[in-house]
Design a protein around this motif. Structure first.
Motif, PDB file in Angstrom:
ATOM      1  N   LEU A 162       0.661  -1.346  -0.132  1.00  0.00           N
ATOM      2  CA  LEU A 162      -0.062  -0.053  -0.129  1.00  0.00           C
ATOM      3  C   LEU A 162       0.927   1.302   0.013  1.00  0.00           C
ATOM      4  O   LEU A 162       0.661   2.297  -0.741  1.00  0.00           O
ATOM      5  N   GLY A 163       1.950   0.928   0.616  1.00  0.00           N
ATOM      6  CA  GLY A 163       2.913   2.376   0.559  1.00  0.00           C
ATOM      7  C   GLY A 163       3.402   2.635  -0.677  1.00  0.00           C
ATOM      8  O   GLY A 163       3.475   3.932  -1.222  1.00  0.00           O
ATOM      9  N   TYR A 164       3.609   1.591  -1.237  1.00  0.00           N
ATOM     10  CA  TYR A 164       4.292   1.656  -2.746  1.00  0.00           C
ATOM     11  C   TYR A 164       3.299   2.247  -3.829  1.00  0.00           C
ATOM     12  O   TYR A 164       3.645   3.332  -4.380  1.00  0.00           O
ATOM     13  N   TYR A 165       2.110   1.769  -3.626  1.00  0.00           N
ATOM     14  CA  TYR A 165       0.998   2.192  -4.538  1.00  0.00           C
ATOM     15  C   TYR A 165       0.830   3.646  -3.973  1.00  0.00           C
ATOM     16  O   TYR A 165       0.764   4.711  -5.059  1.00  0.00           O
ATOM     17  N   LEU A 166       0.801   4.212  -2.928  1.00  0.00           N
ATOM     18  CA  LEU A 166       0.602   5.410  -2.584  1.00  0.00           C
ATOM     19  C   LEU A 166       1.532   6.340  -3.035  1.00  0.00           C
ATOM     20  O   LEU A 166       1.383   7.496  -3.274  1.00  0.00           O
TER      21      LEU A 166
END
Length: 97
Positions: free
Chosen positions: A16-20
């Motif tokens: 999720l951090g990479y996607y954000l």
């Protein structure tokens, strides 16, 4: 089983951090800060759960300093979140404090 669950939580938080990070230009700073705080909470929960379930209960009960070490670890993670990752997501974040 608990280690597997906490490992999955860590992987989900990192994904999720990479996607954000990849969509940060399309959202407002308030949204980025809010969602990154939720992701930080998931990541922190995963790290603490993984460490807590890696120790045997007999050993954990004998370690008086264990709660202090977990607090210090959370403090380090929070410091990295506020002073490293948030400025990467929102370049002028530290200027608005």
């Amino acid at each position: 089983m608990a280690r597997r669950i906490y490992s999955i939580i860590i992987v989900v938080a990192l994904a999720l951090g990479y996607y954000l990070f990849s969509i940060r230009d399309t959202h407002s700073k308030v949204y980025l800060i809010t969602v990154s705080a939720i992701i930080f909470t998931l990541f922190s929960m995963g790290i603490h759960g993984l460490l807590a379930h890696s120790l045997k209960p007999k050993v954990k009960g004998d370690i008086i300093i264990y709660p202090l070490l977990m607090g210090v670890l959370w403090g380090v993670l929070f410091f990295l979140f506020v002073f490293v990752f948030l400025p990467i997501l929102c370049p002028d974040f530290l200027l608005k404090i």
